[in-house]
Design a protein around this motif. Structure first.
Motif, PDB file in Angstrom:
ATOM      1  N   VAL A  61       0.971  -1.179   0.019  1.00 29.00           N
ATOM      2  CA  VAL A  61       0.104   0.013  -0.178  1.00 29.00           C
ATOM      3  C   VAL A  61       0.771   1.314   0.125  1.00 29.00           C
ATOM      4  O   VAL A  61       0.655   2.195  -0.680  1.00 29.00           O
ATOM      5  CB  VAL A  61      -0.896  -0.138   1.137  1.00 29.00           C
ATOM      6  N   VAL A  62       1.965   1.228   0.806  1.00 28.72           N
ATOM      7  CA  VAL A  62       2.814   2.489   1.108  1.00 28.72           C
ATOM      8  C   VAL A  62       3.435   2.791  -0.390  1.00 28.72           C
ATOM      9  O   VAL A  62       3.608   3.866  -0.812  1.00 28.72           O
ATOM     10  CB  VAL A  62       3.840   2.152   2.296  1.00 28.72           C
ATOM     11  N   ARG A  63       4.049   1.642  -0.921  1.00 26.23           N
ATOM     12  CA  ARG A  63       4.635   1.717  -2.288  1.00 26.23           C
ATOM     13  C   ARG A  63       3.798   2.279  -3.072  1.00 26.23           C
ATOM     14  O   ARG A  63       4.063   3.174  -4.088  1.00 26.23           O
ATOM     15  CB  ARG A  63       5.051   0.201  -2.732  1.00 26.23           C
ATOM     16  N   LEU A  64       2.577   1.618  -3.235  1.00 25.18           N
ATOM     17  CA  LEU A  64       1.624   2.357  -4.331  1.00 25.18           C
ATOM     18  C   LEU A  64       1.153   3.962  -4.105  1.00 25.18           C
ATOM     19  O   LEU A  64       1.400   4.681  -4.899  1.00 25.18           O
ATOM     20  CB  LEU A  64       0.324   1.580  -4.069  1.00 25.18           C
TER      21      LEU A  64
ATOM     22  N   GLY B  65     -10.993   8.444  -7.511  1.00 25.91           N
ATOM     23  CA  GLY B  65     -11.284   7.078  -7.875  1.00 25.91           C
ATOM     24  C   GLY B  65     -10.344   6.095  -8.426  1.00 25.91           C
ATOM     25  O   GLY B  65     -10.327   4.804  -8.063  1.00 25.91           O
ATOM     26  N   GLU B  66      -9.571   6.583  -9.156  1.00 27.52           N
ATOM     27  CA  GLU B  66      -8.488   5.588  -9.646  1.00 27.52           C
ATOM     28  C   GLU B  66      -7.701   4.949  -8.552  1.00 27.52           C
ATOM     29  O   GLU B  66      -7.280   3.685  -8.792  1.00 27.52           O
ATOM     30  CB  GLU B  66      -7.632   6.257 -10.738  1.00 27.52           C
ATOM     31  N   LEU B  67      -7.294   5.922  -7.634  1.00 25.98           N
ATOM     32  CA  LEU B  67      -6.530   5.341  -6.496  1.00 25.98           C
ATOM     33  C   LEU B  67      -7.154   4.288  -5.660  1.00 25.98           C
ATOM     34  O   LEU B  67      -6.748   3.401  -5.269  1.00 25.98           O
ATOM     35  CB  LEU B  67      -6.127   6.327  -5.622  1.00 25.98           C
ATOM     36  N   VAL B  68      -8.427   4.547  -5.347  1.00 25.48           N
ATOM     37  CA  VAL B  68      -9.262   3.537  -4.569  1.00 25.48           C
ATOM     38  C   VAL B  68      -9.369   2.224  -5.341  1.00 25.48           C
ATOM     39  O   VAL B  68      -9.300   1.132  -4.655  1.00 25.48           O
ATOM     40  CB  VAL B  68     -10.642   4.316  -4.334  1.00 25.48           C
ATOM     41  N   ASP B  69      -9.707   2.307  -6.529  1.00 25.31           N
ATOM     42  CA  ASP B  69      -9.557   1.020  -7.349  1.00 25.31           C
ATOM     43  C   ASP B  69      -8.362   0.372  -7.287  1.00 25.31           C
ATOM     44  O   ASP B  69      -8.230  -0.766  -7.201  1.00 25.31           O
ATOM     45  CB  ASP B  69      -9.962   1.413  -8.920  1.00 25.31           C
ATOM     46  N   ALA B  70      -6.997   1.020  -7.181  1.00 28.16           N
ATOM     47  CA  ALA B  70      -5.899   0.145  -7.146  1.00 28.16           C
ATOM     48  C   ALA B  70      -5.788  -0.401  -5.765  1.00 28.16           C
ATOM     49  O   ALA B  70      -5.160  -1.442  -5.809  1.00 28.16           O
ATOM     50  CB  ALA B  70      -4.600   1.151  -7.625  1.00 28.16           C
TER      51      ALA B  70
ATOM     52  N   LEU C 155      -5.324  -4.525  -4.635  1.00 28.15           N
ATOM     53  CA  LEU C 155      -4.443  -4.778  -3.635  1.00 28.15           C
ATOM     54  C   LEU C 155      -5.084  -5.792  -2.572  1.00 28.15           C
ATOM     55  O   LEU C 155      -4.433  -6.329  -1.702  1.00 28.15           O
ATOM     56  CB  LEU C 155      -3.610  -3.837  -3.011  1.00 28.15           C
ATOM     57  N   GLY C 156      -6.545  -5.865  -2.404  1.00 32.09           N
ATOM     58  CA  GLY C 156      -7.105  -6.710  -1.424  1.00 32.09           C
ATOM     59  C   GLY C 156      -7.545  -5.976  -0.388  1.00 32.09           C
ATOM     60  O   GLY C 156      -8.067  -6.477   0.580  1.00 32.09           O
TER      61      GLY C 156
ATOM     62  N   GLY D 196      -9.091  -4.949   5.070  1.00 32.66           N
ATOM     63  CA  GLY D 196      -9.048  -3.695   5.602  1.00 32.66           C
ATOM     64  C   GLY D 196     -10.004  -2.709   5.838  1.00 32.66           C
ATOM     65  O   GLY D 196     -11.244  -3.304   5.681  1.00 32.66           O
ATOM     66  N   GLY D 197      -9.483  -1.549   5.621  1.00 30.98           N
ATOM     67  CA  GLY D 197     -10.518  -0.484   5.462  1.00 30.98           C
ATOM     68  C   GLY D 197     -10.016   0.651   4.756  1.00 30.98           C
ATOM     69  O   GLY D 197      -9.108   1.232   4.889  1.00 30.98           O
TER      70      GLY D 197
END
Length: 318
Positions: A17-20, A55-60, A64-65, A70-71
């Motif tokens: 997540v942090v790398r993303l 929106g694009e970031l949330v999709d990514a 990642l699952g 998570g939340g």
């Protein structure tokens, strides 16, 4: 315009997540608090991003699952008075006012498809106002009833459910829409019977010439055209968070006024009023739903291309 993401991240996903987030040029204020989350257990990661990129970031993140394990909480700061915020907004493609965060649209649909006491109370009161507008032939009260009515929310939820294939949302919205109108009409019809029995109103009040309000039970081709336009405007305003435009939708279609007239027609048993009002109500709801589905489907498929083309047209691409 920035949005804030608050992420509850399982420890084994934190690095991904942090790398993303670090790889995204339109992310700022990245904060990591290891081990502070208890339910679910994990790390707390927060950041801000341009609304156009959210929106694009949330999709990514979902890929990642994180949405399953998570939340993800999206919120909007009331103000972002720092230089980096302006830089992110300038660098993000499109305009904040045109951005659509589909997760918010879906969340709104889920909420609007759930029956609540307040929804039914508002619809009943709006139908009462509409019935009084019929008796007094008041166009002002008709507008008031339209504004008070909450009936567009389940219409928009139904359209969203169809476009996104959420059959549960479609089913719940359809049931809520039909059942709530039946309930509101029944309540107002009972009140009408009581008013008729106590000589507060009579059949002549419903059938007499009403130049200001006769349109609510005389459907024609314009009724359907207006409903189509209002449905398109409504879902567009909902998806782009233009709440001010929703008022125009409320006062454009005569769903609640028709319901009020129908209730009075039932109370005084005036068949022409019943037939005309029921037709008006059905035509309006059909137009709203049809236009809403088509508009959302087109928006879902083409909105990104349209906003990009607008940037080229207005010369705002970096």
């Amino acid at each position: 315009m920035l949005v804030h993401l608050r992420l509850t991240v399982p420890e084994d996903l934190t690095d991904d997540v942090v790398r993303l987030l670090e790889a995204r040029s339109r992310v700022t204020n990245l904060v990591i608090q290891p081990g502070v989350c208890r339910d679910p257990r994990g790390d707390l990661v927060e950041c801000d991003t341009a609304r156009e990129s959210a929106g694009e970031l949330v999709d990514a993140l979902r890929d990642l699952g994180l949405a399953d394990r998570g939340g993800i909480v999206i919120s909007r700061p009331t103000g972002t008075p720092f230089r980096r915020a302006g830089e992110l907004e300038d660098a993000a493609p499109g305009e904040p006012d045109d951005a659509v965060i589909w997760d918010e649209v879906l969340a709104s649909a889920e909420s609007a498809s759930t029956p609540t006491i307040s929804y039914h109370v508002f619809l009943v009161l709006a139908t009462v106002l509409a019935a009084i507008a019929v008796i007094t032939d008041s166009s002002v009260l008709v507008v008031g009833a339209m504004v008070v009515s909450p009936d567009f929310a389940p219409v928009a939820a139904l359209c969203t459910g169809v476009v996104f294939g959420r059959l549960g949302v479609v089913w719940r919205s359809a049931i809520l829409l039909v059942a709530s109108f039946v309930f509101a009409i029944a309540v107002v019809a009972v009140l009408g019977v009581i008013a008729d029995g106590t000589h507060l109103i009579n059949a002549a009040d419903v059938t007499r010439p009403r130049p200001q309000t006769a349109f609510i039970w005389h459907p024609d081709h314009w009724s359907f055209i207006v409903a189509l336009i209002a449905g398109a405007v409504g879902v567009l305003a909902m998806s782009t968070d233009k709440t001010a435009a929703m008022v125009g939708v409320f006062i454009s279609v005569t769903t609640v006024p028709a319901a009020g007239n129908l209730a009075l027609g039932l109370a005084t048993w005036q068949q022409s009023e019943i037939t005309g009002s029921a037709s008006q109500l059905g035509i309006n709801l059909a137009g709203l739903v049809l236009a809403g589905i088509v508009t959302l489907a087109i928006q879902r498929l083409l909105w990104q291309h349209v906003t990009h083309a607008a940037q080229l047209l207005f010369g705002r691409l970096p």
